[in-house]
Design an enzyme around this catalytic site. Structure first.
Site, PDB file in Angstrom:
ATOM      1  N   SER A 130       0.863  -1.192   0.000  1.00  0.00           N
ATOM      2  CA  SER A 130       0.000   0.000   0.000  1.00  0.00           C
ATOM      3  C   SER A 130       0.891   1.230   0.000  1.00  0.00           C
ATOM      4  O   SER A 130       2.065   1.155   0.385  1.00  0.00           O
ATOM      5  CB  SER A 130      -0.856  -0.010   1.269  1.00  0.00           C
ATOM      6  OG  SER A 130      -1.432   1.260   1.485  1.00  0.00           O
ATOM      7  N   TYR A 182      -2.597  -1.470  10.349  1.00  0.00           N
ATOM      8  CA  TYR A 182      -2.495  -1.547   8.880  1.00  0.00           C
ATOM      9  C   TYR A 182      -1.167  -0.963   8.415  1.00  0.00           C
ATOM     10  O   TYR A 182      -0.429  -1.580   7.637  1.00  0.00           O
ATOM     11  CB  TYR A 182      -3.669  -0.789   8.258  1.00  0.00           C
ATOM     12  CG  TYR A 182      -3.781  -0.931   6.753  1.00  0.00           C
ATOM     13  CD1 TYR A 182      -4.344  -2.068   6.187  1.00  0.00           C
ATOM     14  CD2 TYR A 182      -3.321   0.075   5.900  1.00  0.00           C
ATOM     15  CE1 TYR A 182      -4.456  -2.203   4.799  1.00  0.00           C
ATOM     16  CE2 TYR A 182      -3.424  -0.051   4.518  1.00  0.00           C
ATOM     17  CZ  TYR A 182      -3.995  -1.188   3.978  1.00  0.00           C
ATOM     18  OH  TYR A 182      -4.105  -1.317   2.606  1.00  0.00           O
TER      19      TYR A 182
HETATM   20  P1  NAI Z   1     -11.057  -6.391  -0.658  1.00  0.00           P
HETATM   21  O1  NAI Z   1     -11.658  -6.270   0.701  1.00  0.00           O
HETATM   22  O2  NAI Z   1     -11.938  -6.501  -1.839  1.00  0.00           O
HETATM   23  O3  NAI Z   1     -10.005  -7.593  -0.722  1.00  0.00           O
HETATM   24  C1  NAI Z   1      -9.393  -8.179   0.384  1.00  0.00           C
HETATM   25  C2  NAI Z   1      -9.567  -9.668   0.234  1.00  0.00           C
HETATM   26  O4  NAI Z   1      -8.842 -10.342   1.282  1.00  0.00           O
HETATM   27  C3  NAI Z   1     -11.040 -10.085   0.369  1.00  0.00           C
HETATM   28  O5  NAI Z   1     -11.384 -10.930  -0.715  1.00  0.00           O
HETATM   29  C4  NAI Z   1     -11.079 -10.838   1.689  1.00  0.00           C
HETATM   30  O6  NAI Z   1     -12.044 -11.870   1.718  1.00  0.00           O
HETATM   31  C5  NAI Z   1      -9.666 -11.401   1.732  1.00  0.00           C
HETATM   32  N1  NAI Z   1      -9.283 -11.814   3.076  1.00  0.00           N
HETATM   33  C6  NAI Z   1      -9.453 -11.126   4.235  1.00  0.00           C
HETATM   34  N2  NAI Z   1      -8.995 -11.853   5.258  1.00  0.00           N
HETATM   35  C7  NAI Z   1      -8.515 -13.006   4.746  1.00  0.00           C
HETATM   36  C8  NAI Z   1      -7.934 -14.163   5.297  1.00  0.00           C
HETATM   37  N3  NAI Z   1      -7.723 -14.264   6.625  1.00  0.00           N
HETATM   38  N4  NAI Z   1      -7.558 -15.166   4.475  1.00  0.00           N
HETATM   39  C9  NAI Z   1      -7.765 -15.084   3.134  1.00  0.00           C
HETATM   40  N5  NAI Z   1      -8.327 -14.010   2.550  1.00  0.00           N
HETATM   41  C10 NAI Z   1      -8.701 -12.984   3.344  1.00  0.00           C
HETATM   42  O7  NAI Z   1     -10.114  -5.099  -0.792  1.00  0.00           O
HETATM   43  P2  NAI Z   1      -8.955  -4.742  -1.827  1.00  0.00           P
HETATM   44  O8  NAI Z   1      -8.913  -3.295  -1.879  1.00  0.00           O
HETATM   45  O9  NAI Z   1      -9.106  -5.510  -3.081  1.00  0.00           O
HETATM   46  O10 NAI Z   1      -7.643  -5.237  -1.054  1.00  0.00           O
HETATM   47  C11 NAI Z   1      -6.684  -6.107  -1.602  1.00  0.00           C
HETATM   48  C12 NAI Z   1      -5.306  -5.727  -1.096  1.00  0.00           C
HETATM   49  O11 NAI Z   1      -4.977  -4.435  -1.599  1.00  0.00           O
HETATM   50  C13 NAI Z   1      -5.200  -5.640   0.432  1.00  0.00           C
HETATM   51  O12 NAI Z   1      -3.986  -6.205   0.853  1.00  0.00           O
HETATM   52  C14 NAI Z   1      -5.208  -4.143   0.689  1.00  0.00           C
HETATM   53  O13 NAI Z   1      -4.526  -3.788   1.867  1.00  0.00           O
HETATM   54  C15 NAI Z   1      -4.474  -3.644  -0.552  1.00  0.00           C
HETATM   55  N6  NAI Z   1      -4.699  -2.231  -0.836  1.00  0.00           N
HETATM   56  C16 NAI Z   1      -5.936  -1.768  -1.218  1.00  0.00           C
HETATM   57  C17 NAI Z   1      -6.099  -0.407  -1.476  1.00  0.00           C
HETATM   58  C18 NAI Z   1      -7.412   0.166  -1.895  1.00  0.00           C
HETATM   59  O14 NAI Z   1      -7.532   1.404  -1.932  1.00  0.00           O
HETATM   60  N7  NAI Z   1      -8.412  -0.636  -2.228  1.00  0.00           N
HETATM   61  C19 NAI Z   1      -4.994   0.552  -1.334  1.00  0.00           C
HETATM   62  C20 NAI Z   1      -3.752  -0.048  -0.920  1.00  0.00           C
HETATM   63  C21 NAI Z   1      -3.629  -1.381  -0.695  1.00  0.00           C
END
Ligand code: NAI
Length: 269
Positions: A152, A165
């Protein structure tokens, strides 16, 4: 992109958002995709459908295959099962994308130990466990491979009220560099991407609220949030042979967010 056909990629947290887009893009590039989900088989099925639609758009008989694996990345036994299922099905694992991530919004002096451990457990311990098992396999088989950590902008920008985080993503940067250095000679490349504000479910709070969204986007030099496809394109590049000489780096994909937007105009002598 070069070098992705017939590779096997495991993407954690791939039932939504950035992880889903990465799975779709890697399938489109010819990878077999292993789609990990924690609790949403419907989301994971949706990923498979979208991935196969893209992968098979131009060919009659599509060679790309997918596998769904349920598992909580913070649990060691689940990670072992995920990797074992991958190897049973495909025989090898070439690309790991540590995407699963969570966040907790709370003043730092009030966050509970359980919430702190939860975020660190998924974002950092989970990424480490998946990396460890992938590296073990690559070393045992004497194969090259690559790991891409979804970090991130908060890897470098402090984020008040999101202490766990910020710490987890800062730690991820060090993990990227340490593993990259430790296994460079074995041709295992480890990199990260640092997304800025991206349109995904994790940001539902401001995505559907025009006023809040305007505030968020006003801080981004390019004036808009990023898309999941833009994040996935960078992951495909880093996973491909086009990036064969890149290791230990985090590529920020953030519309300029890490450029200190307040310095756009001179405000000090
Ligand atoms: P999202 O909430 O759609 O995706 C996160 C995914 O991780 C979900 O599918 C969730 O079910 C899964 N997850 C959560 N706990 C878990 C576990 N214990 N085991 C397996 N899977 C698990 O959100 P997004 O935005 O797609 O996030 C994906 C990555 O991108 C994350 O690491 C987040 O920190 C990072 N990120 C996102 C940003 C944004 O603005 N959307 C910005 C910077 C980083």
């Amino acid at each position: 992109m070069n070098g992705l056909t017939d590779k096997t990629a495991l993407i954690t947290g791939a039932s939504s958002g950035i992880g889903q887009a990465i799975a779709v893009r890697l399938a489109q590039e010819g990878c077999n995709v292993v789609i990990n989900y924690r609790s949403s088989p419907e989301g994971a099925e949706d990923t498979v459908q979208k991935a196969m639609e893209k992968a098979c758009a131009d060919v009659e008989q599509c060679g790309v295959q997918s596998l769904l694996v349920q598992g909580d990345v913070s649990k060691e036994e689940d990670v072992l099962k995920m990797v074992e299922a991958t190897l049973t099905r495909f025989g090898h694992l070439d690309i790991l994308v540590n995407n699963a991530g969570v966040q907790a919004d709370c003043p730092s002096h009030e966050i509970s130990a359980d919430d702190f451990d939860w975020v660190m457990g998924v974002n950092l311990r989970g990424a480490y466990l998946c990396a460890r098992e992938t590296i073990k396999h690559l070393l045992a088989e004497d194969r090259p491979g690559t790991i891409i950590n979804i970090s991130s902008v908060h890897e470098v920008i402090p984020r008040p009220n999101y202490l766990s985080y910020s710490i987890s993503k800062g730690g991820m940067a060090n993990m990227t560099k340490t593993l990259a250095l430790e296994y460079a000679a074995q041709n295992i490349r480890v990199n990260g991407i640092g997304p800025g504000a991206t349109v995904t479910p994790i940001n539902q709070d401001w995505i559907d609220n025009p006023e809040k969204r305007e505030v968020v986007e006003s801080h981004i030099p390019m004036g808009r949030a990023g898309t999941t496809e833009e994040m996935a394109a960078a992951v495909a590049f880093l996973a491909s042979d086009e990036a064969a000489y890149i290791t230990g780096q985090t590529l920020f994909i953030d519309g300029g967010l890490t450029l200190y937007a307040d310095f756009r105009e001179a405000w000090s002598a």
